[in-house]
Design an enzyme around this catalytic site. Structure first.
Site, PDB file in Angstrom:
ATOM      1  N   GLU A  51       0.817  -1.215   0.000  1.00  0.00           N
ATOM      2  CA  GLU A  51       0.000   0.000   0.000  1.00  0.00           C
ATOM      3  C   GLU A  51       0.850   1.264   0.000  1.00  0.00           C
ATOM      4  OE1 GLU A  51      -3.947  -1.887   2.185  1.00  0.00           O
ATOM      5  OE2 GLU A  51      -2.581  -0.622   3.335  1.00  0.00           O
ATOM      6  N   HIS A  56     -10.278   0.291   0.691  1.00  0.00           N
ATOM      7  CA  HIS A  56     -10.628  -0.456   1.894  1.00  0.00           C
ATOM      8  C   HIS A  56     -12.129  -0.749   1.969  1.00  0.00           C
ATOM      9  CE1 HIS A  56      -6.558   0.698   3.043  1.00  0.00           C
ATOM     10  NE2 HIS A  56      -6.618  -0.249   3.962  1.00  0.00           N
TER      11      HIS A  56
END
Length: 209
Positions: free
Chosen positions: A131, A164
């Site tokens: 990420e 997410h």
């Protein structure tokens, strides 16, 4: 590797890594083994993305030298700032948007780790590495030349929150903005990685106890 090839290759590889476990589960019904496959997939993916990063030329704000003591201090500071940003954003979500307090994403991770402890590696180490390389270095780092630092941080952070996908858009955006600042301020993607890993580790380990 050219400045154009790195972001394209990184993003394509990340999408492949991200979608692979679900795709394999769809075709072969992996069941509980999905999380073992995901862990292996994330570890390999993190290694490949890091290898691409190591072959890339430094961005204009990245620094070659940074002391370990200084780096550790920024890692801790980044994690603390991310916690504060998360708390403030979560309160805003509750008061203004009447959002639920819990995170479906975090709850799922905790549930999996309780039965599959090895998933800690994916959650605390591999996922933060990927990420940070994708949302901070590629999206935030490369977009700056087109949108400026603030614009790049906002775009990268909103996309990070959307990835997410658990309804806490403001919370994840705030966390990402902190990591963008840490990365830009120190010029070291390893520092924002460290802050991200530390935050995930504390959240998960505290929740498990």
């Amino acid at each position: 590797m050219s400045a154009r090839q790195t972001p394209i290759l990184t993003l394509i590889l990340y999408l492949f890594i991200y979608l692979l476990p679900a795709t394999l589960n769809h075709w072969w019904q992996l069941g509980a083994q999905t999380y073992l496959v995901t862990t292996i997939d994330y570890i390999i993916g993190a290694g490949l993305l890091y290898a691409i990063y190591r072959r890339d030329a430094p961005l204009t704000f990245e620094k070659k030298a940074f002391g370990w003591t200084q780096a550790f201090g920024w890692i801790v500071l980044g994690a603390l700032a991310a916690f504060v940003g998360q708390m403030v954003a979560r309160m805003i979500e509750i008061v203004i948007f009447h959002s639920v307090t819990s995170s479906a994403n975090t709850n799922l991770i905790l549930t999996v780790i309780k039965s599959q402890p090895y998933f800690l590696i994916a959650s605390i180490i591999a996922a933060p590495i990927m990420e940070e390389l994708v949302f901070r270095r590629i999206l935030f780092g490369y977009l700056q030349r087109f949108t400026g630092v603030v614009g790049a941080a906002l775009i990268a952070s909103v996309l990070f929150a959307a990835a997410h996908a658990d309804g806490h858009l403001l919370t994840y955006t705030a966390i990402s903005l902190v990591f963008c600042y840490i990365y830009h301020r120190t010029g070291q993607i390893a520092v924002s990685m460290g802050s991200h890993m530390l935050m995930n580790a504390v959240v998960i380990l505290v929740a498990l106890h």
